[in-house]
Scaffold this motif. Structure first.
Motif, PDB file in Angstrom:
ATOM      1  N   ASP A 176       0.860  -1.175   0.000  1.00 61.04           N
ATOM      2  CA  ASP A 176       0.000   0.000   0.000  1.00 61.04           C
ATOM      3  C   ASP A 176       0.904   1.235   0.000  1.00 61.04           C
ATOM      4  OD1 ASP A 176      -2.278   1.626   0.198  1.00 61.04           O
ATOM      5  OD2 ASP A 176      -2.143   1.665   2.392  1.00 61.04           O
ATOM      6  N   GLY A 177       0.557   2.232  -0.786  1.00 65.97           N
ATOM      7  CA  GLY A 177       1.332   3.455  -0.890  1.00 65.97           C
ATOM      8  C   GLY A 177       0.972   4.167  -2.174  1.00 65.97           C
ATOM      9  N   SER A 214       6.029   4.261  -3.764  1.00 67.95           N
ATOM     10  CA  SER A 214       6.485   5.600  -3.393  1.00 67.95           C
ATOM     11  C   SER A 214       5.825   6.003  -2.089  1.00 67.95           C
ATOM     12  CB  SER A 214       6.107   6.628  -4.473  1.00 67.95           C
ATOM     13  OG  SER A 214       6.815   6.386  -5.652  1.00 67.95           O
ATOM     14  N   LEU A 215       6.578   6.734  -1.274  1.00 69.68           N
ATOM     15  CA  LEU A 215       6.066   7.269  -0.011  1.00 69.68           C
ATOM     16  C   LEU A 215       6.310   8.764   0.013  1.00 69.68           C
ATOM     17  CD1 LEU A 215       7.745   4.731   2.456  1.00 69.68           C
ATOM     18  CD2 LEU A 215       5.456   4.567   1.483  1.00 69.68           C
ATOM     19  N   ARG A 217       1.884  10.653   3.095  1.00 69.07           N
ATOM     20  CA  ARG A 217       1.275   9.372   2.746  1.00 69.07           C
ATOM     21  C   ARG A 217       2.225   8.225   3.069  1.00 69.07           C
ATOM     22  NH1 ARG A 217      -1.941   6.796  -1.650  1.00 69.07           N
ATOM     23  NH2 ARG A 217      -2.392   4.826  -0.629  1.00 69.07           N
ATOM     24  N   PRO A 218       2.022   7.563   4.232  1.00 65.11           N
ATOM     25  CA  PRO A 218       2.851   6.399   4.567  1.00 65.11           C
ATOM     26  C   PRO A 218       2.463   5.209   3.696  1.00 65.11           C
ATOM     27  CG  PRO A 218       1.176   6.746   6.247  1.00 65.11           C
ATOM     28  CD  PRO A 218       1.040   7.862   5.252  1.00 65.11           C
ATOM     29  N   GLY A 219       3.105   4.093   3.923  1.00 66.13           N
ATOM     30  CA  GLY A 219       2.814   2.894   3.154  1.00 66.13           C
ATOM     31  C   GLY A 219       2.888   1.650   4.012  1.00 66.13           C
ATOM     32  N   ARG A 220       2.660   0.506   3.355  1.00 61.69           N
ATOM     33  CA  ARG A 220       2.701  -0.784   4.047  1.00 61.69           C
ATOM     34  C   ARG A 220       3.168  -1.825   3.065  1.00 61.69           C
ATOM     35  NH1 ARG A 220      -0.623  -4.888   3.990  1.00 61.69           N
ATOM     36  NH2 ARG A 220      -2.231  -3.709   2.917  1.00 61.69           N
ATOM     37  N   ILE A 221       4.017  -2.739   3.549  1.00 64.59           N
ATOM     38  CA  ILE A 221       4.418  -3.915   2.785  1.00 64.59           C
ATOM     39  C   ILE A 221       4.123  -5.107   3.682  1.00 64.59           C
ATOM     40  CG2 ILE A 221       6.290  -5.128   1.616  1.00 64.59           C
ATOM     41  CD1 ILE A 221       7.746  -2.399   1.472  1.00 64.59           C
ATOM     42  N   ASN A 222       3.160  -5.934   3.285  1.00 71.22           N
ATOM     43  CA  ASN A 222       2.686  -7.049   4.112  1.00 71.22           C
ATOM     44  C   ASN A 222       2.350  -6.515   5.508  1.00 71.22           C
ATOM     45  OD1 ASN A 222       2.997  -8.689   1.884  1.00 71.22           O
ATOM     46  ND2 ASN A 222       4.979  -9.465   2.521  1.00 71.22           N
TER      47      ASN A 222
END
Length: 180
Positions: free
Chosen positions: A127-128, A149-150, A154-159
């Motif tokens: 997510d991002g 991209s972050l 806007r933060p993100g998520r990997i698994n």
């Protein structure tokens, strides 16, 4: 004609005080102050006054940049719990239990970081911004590649790993990983 030693000393002290007064104004873009001029004119009668006062040290005007908790120790991210300073080309190796092998900093932009992802779980969930993920499995071996991209907003998520961009500059960024 011989000049007495005390007269030579006074002349030398006056010349030295005048040079110090002139140099105090050089380089700073300012004219010598009245105090500097007064000190040089009084130095003939009291040479030790002009010679005893040191010049003030130059103060640094560059603001301090925030520091990452783990500095530049990329190995601190193995457990997906870190705050590190990263630069383009830096690679963070992640414990395989997170379904992710590594995160590589591809580029830094204005308020943005672009990350390349390598995994072996066969199903990266990302997510991002500007997310792309490709998964392939051959003979039971799965391989994932992706990008995300972050931004600071806007933060993100990997698994199960949350990612946050704490700061971005022209040559480095501070990246925060948290396992959830």
């Amino acid at each position: 004609m011989t000049i007495p030693a005390h007269v030579s000393l006074v002349r030398f002290a006056a010349a030295a005080a005048a040079a110090v007064a002139l140099l105090a104004g050089c380089g700073s873009g300012e004219e010598p102050t009245q105090r500097s001029a007064a000190a040089s004119s009084n130095s003939a009668s009291t040479p030790e006054v002009a010679l005893a006062s040191p010049l003030p040290p130059e103060a640094s005007t560059s603001p301090a940049s925030p520091k990452a908790a783990n500095g530049t120790d990329l190995a601190a991210c193995k457990d997906a719990d870190c705050e590190v300073e990263v630069r383009p080309g830096d690679r963070l190796k992640i414990d395989a239990k997170f379904g992710l092998d590594s995160i590589t900093v591809k580029s830094l932009g204005r308020d943005e970081i672009r990350l390349a992802l390598q995994g072996s779980s066969g199903g990266l969930h990302v997510d991002g911004r500007n997310v792309s993920v490709n998964s392939s499995c051959t003979n039971g071996r799965c391989h994932d590649e992706g990008e995300v991209s972050l931004t600071t907003e806007r933060p993100g998520r990997i698994n199960t790993i949350q990612l946050r961009l704490a700061e971005v500059a022209s040559d480095h960024a501070i990246l925060v990983l948290l396992p959830k």
